[in-house]
Design a protein around this motif. Structure first.
Motif: not given
Length: 251
Positions: A102-104, A127-137, A169-175, A217-223
């Protein structure tokens, strides 16, 4: 001879002059105060942005350094006990290979303790993953161990972000790109790195049915933003070249 003094009467400021002088003083004081407050606010924003940048770079460093080790097999390739795995690396199998879900969420594995003979254990899956609580933090979690590499819920996870930072935002993309191993050989079939495609000519791409070395390679996007001030936000991107190229018998 008698000296005489001439006295001149002295006059003070009129009320109008006093009021004008006070108005000018108040204006100058207000302008100076506004400039000072503006400078302080700018400095505070710069400090907050610097703090956010530092935290984000630290997170990217943690993820990059560990993801780069994906597929690590052994530091003792000369041992006969590892000879079988050199070609059939268990960390490249479907169950343990790198995955972006899921790219996250990014899952991977490597020989953490450099065991000999090589065996894949629960402590070798990360592994690494993004966890969002209440749609905000949002926060980033790192996996310390897992029974499998099939999903982002299995295993033991821990938070690696500071409470002051909110990840949005945390995204992973494999090339991937492939190189045919035969194009790396010289005319006598020896891998020299001098008389092959590395000398300047293009390496041959992988073709169906032939062996392939897969470069990944892995592209990591972090916001992220500050939890206390959502107006302070920043976005960064980093490309991680995985050190361990994947060998495929028949592409």
């Amino acid at each position: 001879m008698q000296l005489t003094h001439t006295w001149k009467s002295q006059q003070g400021l009129t009320l109008v002059e006093v009021m004008v002088a006070m108005a000018i003083g108040i204006f100058l004081l207000g302008a100076g105060g506004a400039a000072f407050i503006s400078a302080m606010n700018t400095q505070t924003e710069n400090l907050q942005l610097t703090r956010l940048n530092q935290d984000m770079r630290t997170l990217l460093d943690i993820m990059s350094k560990d993801i780069r080790r994906s597929g690590f097999l052994t530091s003792k390739p000369h041992l006969s006990s590892n000879s079988t795995h050199l070609k059939q690396n268990p960390f490249f199998s479907t169950d343990n290979d790198i995955k972006a879900i899921d790219n996250t969420c990014f899952l991977y594995a490597y020989n953490r303790h450099d065991t000999d003979p090589v065996s894949v254990s629960t402590s070798d899956r990360f592994g690494f993953k993004l966890v969002t609580a209440d749609g905000e933090s949002g926060k980033i979690m790192m996996r310390k161990s897992a029974d499998n590499n099939s999903n982002c819920t299995d295993g033991s996870w821990e938070t690696i972000t500071e409470p002051e930072v909110d990840i949005t935002e945390l995204k992973f993309s494999i090339s991937t790109s492939g190189v045919n191993p035969t194009s790396l050989l010289d005319s006598e079939g020896v891998l020299t790195g001098e008389n092959s495609c590395t000398a300047g000519s293009a390496c041959a791409s992988c073709t169906s049915g032939e062996p392939c070395i897969q470069i990944r390679s892995v592209d990591i996007t972090l916001t992220a933003r500050l939890a206390a001030d959502h107006t302070v936000t920043q976005s960064m991107k980093r490309t991680v070249r995985i050190r361990n190229d994947k060998y495929i018998d028949a592409f």
